[in-house]
Design an enzyme around this catalytic site. Structure first.
Site, short mmCIF file in Angstrom:
data_model
loop_
_atom_site.label_atom_id
_atom_site.label_comp_id
_atom_site.label_asym_id
_atom_site.label_seq_id
_atom_site.Cartn_x
_atom_site.Cartn_y
_atom_site.Cartn_z
N THR A 178 0.83 -1.20 0.00
CA THR A 178 0.00 0.00 0.00
C THR A 178 0.87 1.25 0.00
O THR A 178 1.94 1.28 0.62
CB THR A 178 -0.89 -0.01 1.26
N VAL A 207 -12.77 -5.26 1.30
CA VAL A 207 -12.19 -3.93 1.31
C VAL A 207 -11.40 -3.78 2.60
O VAL A 207 -11.90 -4.09 3.69
CB VAL A 207 -13.28 -2.83 1.25
#
Length: 319
Positions: A178, A207
């Site tokens: 990320t 998610v």
């Protein structure tokens, strides 16, 4: 003489099992060069008097475009073999925010998140709706194949083989790629942005924390801006980004104290990862409980540094 207001920018490219024996010196140099490019993109905005919002978007877009990271091009594959991208952005001055999940064809998902914030009455759009909205906004679209790399495809196949043999669902390497950025501009306003491809083999529309405002992304001029990376389920459960800001506002903790404490709570629950933090006074900080985190920071005082590993190498100033 009047002091010039201080600006600063911090970025991350993911935390995880990042140890020196896993990387050649050339690979470390490649990651640090990529981080430095993102610092350059964001700091150019700030040095010119631009906003923290524009700076974090510029930095994250640079990282989304780099296949070294798990965001945009180079994102991991879902269980079904697709690249589904999530992103969020937040303005600390207004506390307006935008987020998207399940992006399939928008080249830079962070631009879709910002469009949600600025051009819709909503905060969070997902999957089909997010993709339709991004297209209607005229954001740059690409063929889904643009995001795929051979390395990620190989990683996905190895994952599928492990699942077929009855092994753990989650990525055994625990390298969360990320990306994120936090900044404070010369007006003292903070902003945060985060973008990710999620977990290798994610399914059922999973998610993580990155696009969840208050979990993986948060900004508030009264406290700080935060972007997180790691085991997203834990960051959601603790509301990590907001918790750090709340400790600063209500307990008077420094950014580093608050970040260290909350990451400690993540670890106590069994999660791992890290955060970057920027405060309105221009200070920045990092906290992580993994062996390493791709990270860097730059500010108007001349600080400029990047690092990959943990306390063993500290943060090595760029030449």
């Amino acid at each position: 003489m009047t002091d010039t207001p201080r600006w600063s920018l911090a970025i991350h490219g993911g935390a995880g099992v990042l140890t020196p024996e896993r990387y050649s010196p050339e690979q470390v140099a490649e990651y640090r060069a990529a981080l430095d490019k993102a610092l350059e993109a964001g700091s150019a905005v700030l040095a010119d008097g631009g906003t923290s919002m524009d700076a974090v978007q510029a930095a994250v877009m640079m990282l989304e475009d780099d296949p070294l990271f798990n965001a945009g091009r180079g994102a991991v594959f879902t269980f079904e073999g697709k690249n589904e991208l999530d992103a969020a952005i937040m303005d600390g001055e207004t506390r307006m925010a935008g987020a998207v999940a399940g992006i399939l064809t928008t080249k830079n998902p962070v631009t879709a998140a910002r469009a949600v914030m600025e051009n819709s009455p909503h905060v969070f759009l997902s999957h089909d709706g997010a993709n339709i909205f991004a297209q209607e906004q005229g954001l740059e679209q690409v063929d889904p194949a643009y995001f795929a790399t051979e390395g990620r495809r190989r990683q996905w196949q190895e994952f599928r083989d492990r699942v077929a043999s009855g092994e753990d669902w989650f990525d055994a390497d625990l390298k969360y790629g990320t990306v994120g950025a936090v900044a404070v501009d010369t007006q003292g306003h903070v902003a945060a942005a985060t973008s990710t491809g999620g977990l290798t083999g994610k399914r059922w529309g999973r998610v993580g924390d990155s696009p969840v405002i208050g979990a993986g992304t948060y900004a508030d001029d009264r406290a700080c801006a935060v972007s997180a990376t790691g085991a997203g389920e834990y960051f959601i459960r603790l509301g990590v980004a907001h918790e750090i800001c709340a400790r600063m506002r209500f307990r008077g903790e420094s950014a580093q104290q608050a970040a260290d404490h909350v990451i400690g709570e993540v670890g106590a629950l069994g999660g791992d990862g890290g955060v970057i933090v920027a405060a309105p006074d221009g200070s920045t900080g990092f906290a992580f409980n993994t062996p390493g985190m791709h990270r860097g920071r730059i500010d108007s005082t001349g600080l400029r540094e990047t690092a990959v590993f943990g306390t063993s190498d500290q943060i090595i100033p760029d030449p």
